[in-house]
Design an enzyme around this catalytic site. Structure first.
Site, PDB file in Angstrom:
ATOM      1  CD  GLU A   1      -2.718  11.299  17.716  1.00  0.00           C
ATOM      2  OE1 GLU A   1      -3.963  11.444  17.793  1.00  0.00           O
ATOM      3  OE2 GLU A   1      -2.097  10.453  18.374  1.00  0.00           O
TER       4      GLU A   1
ATOM      5  CB  CYS B   1      -7.357  17.894  18.199  1.00  0.00           C
ATOM      6  SG  CYS B   1      -6.093  17.552  19.419  1.00  0.00           S
TER       7      CYS B   1
END
Length: 519
Positions: free
Chosen positions: A275, A309
């Site tokens: 990720e 993010c």
């Protein structure tokens, strides 16, 4: 550079911060003496609070040797845990969820002190942990496989799923506990052991979360050593990544980090779940509900000081509404309260450290060099009061086109704005970056919404909601340089298991596949 007349608060004293931390650690069962300079010998890790910049204490860090020993203990625990029925394994995450709910406020205080999040965001992160425990408990009774028709009479063809082994988790500072829980809750019900290397920039919340998990493990009789934590910096993470006893490395962080982790694990034929960076965009169409879009854009761009993010970093607005809409954004930014997240009403807390501040300033200078105009924000505040803490005004930058500065992620609150003429152009701009995590469109046109959903190249695509704020029930992850991993909901549990195809012959004969004859 145009600065925003934002309200700021007086930053708390060192004693206030340490008091909140001590309260949180004590409630979660962590002995505060772990932060004492006299606690043990050897390598040390310094813990700081981004709220004030103060040193909170030092922790005894792992060495490659102690990290190896903990991985060995986890592997031994796995050999017992794998044979526990999955619904029974689910009782561990259920108990963890109960303890998290009981200590939600206290763990959130540690998150606030260690990562600089506002209390509501910190509590929301702990709630994500509680939610994934509930999800994983249900999943413990649904680790399903399929049956397929066999071409041979008297045969059954099916798939089964089995635990992988030791799962290594590397988490980032911005979500110091939630992302760990996404991996751990599912890995535990899958039958795996989990070794966690939290970010050295936000390690204290990890101590609280792991303490509650260790308590739950002891209460349900899980094997000792099932869920160890590795304390340290890059060298400790590297030791875990290179250890061939770690079957899966789940790593959250920068694209740079992913480029280093991926090849190392691939060389030893391990698995990775990555990720990595997000460079998320939202399209605002002429038919959009402007008030709804405004709220969605401002939170997604400025929340958590731009350190998610899924933070909104690029805004693509139709040329017919761009001027008026951007004026509303600038006006909203001027009202954002910046300061200590311990104070009521503060919306924007600190950047994690000086490096994050310097990266933001470098990006703003590059944006200006590429023809951008800073419409609001970008400056530093409260520096005189706390020179070691880094508070900034979220910035909005009007760009002439999608220039190189917009093609990389700066982990800070900068929102770049460009305009578009038609939807095809907007989607081309949207997809024209290396990352592919989260995306959004604000529109009341059904055809526009469906076109965007079918053509966004991101793992997450939203309509009339911002890029941040994912729910537990859906798989989380992205494409391209974001790494391709999927965590949390849907069928993400499969990442923590291995698939086997089984053929069972109950015919009493031995027919071969494809009609092959032998003897």
């Amino acid at each position: 550079m145009t600065t925003a007349p934002t309200a700021t608060t007086t930053l708390p004293s060192d004693d206030t911060i340490t008091g909140l931390l001590d309260e949180g650690l004590r409630a979660c069962g962590v002995d505060a003496t772990v932060l004492s300079p006299d606690a043990g010998t050897g390598a040390r890790l310094t813990a700081r609070s981004p709220i004030t910049g103060q040193v909170l204490g030092t922790l005894v860090a792992d060495t490659p040797e102690t990290a190896s020993a903990k991985i060995g203990q986890a592997l031994t625990a796995f050999e017992t845990w794998r044979d526990v029925p999955a619904p029974v394994r689910g009782q561990l995450v259920a108990r963890w969820g109960e303890l998290l709910a009981e200590h939600k406020e206290e763990l959130a205080k540690i998150v606030t002190v260690g990562a600089g999040k506002t209390p509501s965001e910190a509590a929301g992160e702990v709630q994500e942990m509680i939610d994934i425990c509930e999800f994983a408990l249900g999943q413990s009774r649904q680790l399903w496989g399929k049956t397929m028709p066999s071409e041979r009479p008297g045969h059954r063809l099916m798939e089964t799923w089995h635990p992988l082994g030791v799962v290594g988790v590397i988490s980032a500072f911005n979500f110091p506990v939630a992302v760990y829980s996404w991996n751990t809750a599912l890995a535990l019900v899958a039958g795996d052991a989990v070794v966690w290397k939290p970010s050295e920039n936000a390690v204290l919340a990890a101590l609280g979360a792991q303490s509650l998990l260790a308590r739950a493990a002891a209460e349900v009789g899980a094997p000792e050593g099932l869920v160890p934590v590795l304390i340290g910096g890059r060298d400790i993470g590297d030791a875990m990544v290179r250890d061939d006893r770690v079957a899966l490395v789940s790593a959250t962080g920068s694209v740079r980090m992913g480029r280093e982790v991926g090849p190392v694990v691939a060389e030893r034929f391990g698995r990775v779940l990555l990720e990595l960076g997000g460079n998320n965009a939202a399209i605002v169409a002429p038919s959009a509900d402007i008030d709804l879009a405004l709220r969605g854009v401002v939170f997604a761009a400025a929340g958590t000081a731009g350190q998610r993010c899924t933070t909104l970093r690029r805004l693509i607005v139709h040329e017919s509404i761009a001027e008026a809409f951007v004026e509303k954004i600038v006006a909203a930014y001027r009202t954002l309260s910046i300061g200590s997240p311990t104070e009521d009403g503060v919306l924007v807390g600190p950047l994690i450290n000086e490096a994050a501040y310097e990266a933001m300033q470098k990006a703003l200078r590059q944006a200006e060099d590429e023809g951008g105009e800073i419409l609001v924000g970008g400056g530093r505040v409260l520096a005189d009061e706390r020179p070691d803490a880094h508070y900034v005004e979220p910035a909005v930058v009007q760009m002439p086109a999608q220039t190189p500065v917009m093609e990389s992620e700066t982990f800070a609150p900068i929102l770049y704005v460009v305009t578009y003429t038609d939807l095809d152009e907007a989607i081309t701009l949207h997809n024209g970056v290396p990352q592919g995590l989260s995306s959004a469109i604000f529109t009341s046109d059904l055809a526009e919404a469906e076109t965007f959903l079918s053509r966004s190249d991101c793992g997450i695509a939203n309509v009339n909601i911002g890029t941040s704020g994912a729910e537990i029930g859906g798989a989380f992850g992205g494409e391209k340089e974001t790494g391709g991993g999927r965590e949390s909901g849907s069928d993400s549990w499969k990442a923590y298991m291995r698939q086997a195809t089984n053929t069972i012959n109950y015919s009493g004969e031995l027919p071969l596949a494809q009609g092959v004859e032998f003897l």
